[in-house]
Design an enzyme around this catalytic site. Structure first.
Site, PDB file in Angstrom:
ATOM      1  N   SER A 142       7.856  -6.156   1.615  1.00  0.00           N
ATOM      2  CA  SER A 142       6.622  -5.449   1.289  1.00  0.00           C
ATOM      3  C   SER A 142       5.409  -5.427   2.048  1.00  0.00           C
ATOM      4  O   SER A 142       5.259  -6.637   2.731  1.00  0.00           O
ATOM      5  CB  SER A 142       6.055  -5.817  -0.206  1.00  0.00           C
ATOM      6  OG  SER A 142       4.738  -5.084  -0.314  1.00  0.00           O
ATOM      7  N   TYR A 156       3.932 -12.024  -6.326  1.00  0.00           N
ATOM      8  CA  TYR A 156       4.838 -11.126  -5.788  1.00  0.00           C
ATOM      9  C   TYR A 156       4.548 -11.197  -4.286  1.00  0.00           C
ATOM     10  O   TYR A 156       5.782 -11.146  -3.372  1.00  0.00           O
ATOM     11  CB  TYR A 156       4.357  -9.609  -6.296  1.00  0.00           C
ATOM     12  CG  TYR A 156       4.934  -8.473  -5.511  1.00  0.00           C
ATOM     13  CD1 TYR A 156       6.398  -8.170  -5.827  1.00  0.00           C
ATOM     14  CD2 TYR A 156       4.403  -7.644  -4.645  1.00  0.00           C
ATOM     15  CE1 TYR A 156       6.822  -6.985  -5.254  1.00  0.00           C
ATOM     16  CE2 TYR A 156       4.997  -6.737  -3.883  1.00  0.00           C
ATOM     17  CZ  TYR A 156       6.149  -6.385  -4.413  1.00  0.00           C
ATOM     18  OH  TYR A 156       6.662  -5.312  -3.607  1.00  0.00           O
TER      19      TYR A 156
END
Length: 264
Positions: A142, A156
């Site tokens: 990501s 995350y």
């Protein structure tokens, strides 16, 4: 939503496993590679949706060692192994509130979901690729590993940063053995999971979803093309990197974010 021309034989006889393969980008990846002739295996912990049609579905929780064992046993029994491994599984259920809101349990959940599931499957399935002298492994990271959102996705982002580092290290080990390893760093993708994040931020901040979406855009610094990526666009990048067209691309990370990352 974009439309692409697909060679229906490009991945003929290739066995592909996609984690998180029943929703969002994962579902799009399964559909794209299936349309190109691959035998696809979708893995998810929830039941398969009626509009998802992989060649094989395995219901398992890859956040646990037992879930990984279930997946490995099933693909070995049914297919004999995997040729292309796409680690799409990921996400965040952490609440808003910044670092102080993250308990040890939440940290462990984020690491298990975004890092350890991939590590476990790689450890079990890559040795057979090494024996054959060929294989492809793709880790979906990501852009938040470089642009973490402090309100709700610290854990995350940290887990995805670890995944990217792990992927690079793995590529150094496996390249000489015929197995290509790359990673992909998407920005904001228009998925149900992204909408769930919007709802959580809205609930925590006491605003509406439009304001929550704008807060994400502001935190990211904007998206120059003016929109999130479609899942199908991510799937197209996966298809390219998994194909023989990308035979010399190894140990790299490709960003697909509409220009969100502002630096070189």
């Amino acid at each position: 939503m974009p439309r692409f021309v697909i060679d229906p034989r490009e991945f003929a006889d290739q066995r592909v496993l996609v984690t998180g393969g029943t929703k969002g980008a994962g579902q799009a990846i399964v559909r794209r590679l299936s349309a190109a002739g691959a035998v696809t295996v979708a893995v998810a912990r929830s039941a398969i949706p009626v509009d998802s049609t992989p060649g094989l579905f395995v219901q398992a929780d890859l956040c646990t060692p037992e879930g990984a064992v279930t997946v490995v046993r099933t693909v070995k029994d049914k297919l004999g192994g995997i040729d292309i491994l796409v680690h799409n599984l990921g996400g965040s259920s952490a609440p808003g509130g910044g670092f102080a809101a993250l308990t040890d349990e939440l940290w462990q959940e984020e690491l298990s979901l975004n890092l350890l599931g991939a590590v476990r499957l790689d450890r079990a399935l890559i040795p057979a690729m090494i024996e054959r002298g060929r294989g492809v492994v793709l880790h979906i990271s990501s852009i938040q590993r470089r642009l973490p959102l402090p309100d709700s996705t610290i854990a995350y982002a940290a887990a995805k940063a670890a995944l990217s580092t792990y992927s690079k290290a793995l590529s150094k080990e496996l390249g000489p053995k015929g197995v290509r390893v790359n990673s992909i760093a998407p920005g904001w993708i228009r998925t149900t999971a992204a909408e769930a994040l919007v709802q959580r931020i809205a609930e925590h901040s006491g605003t509406d979803e439009a304001a929550a979406r704008q807060s994400i855009m502001d935190a990211l610094g904007g998206i120059p093309i003016g929109r999130p990526s479609w899942p199908e666009e991510v799937a197209e990048l996966v298809a390219f990197l998994a194909s023989a067209r990308a035979a010399s691309i190894h140990g790299s990370e490709y960003t697909i974010d509409g220009g969100t990352i502002p630096t070189v």
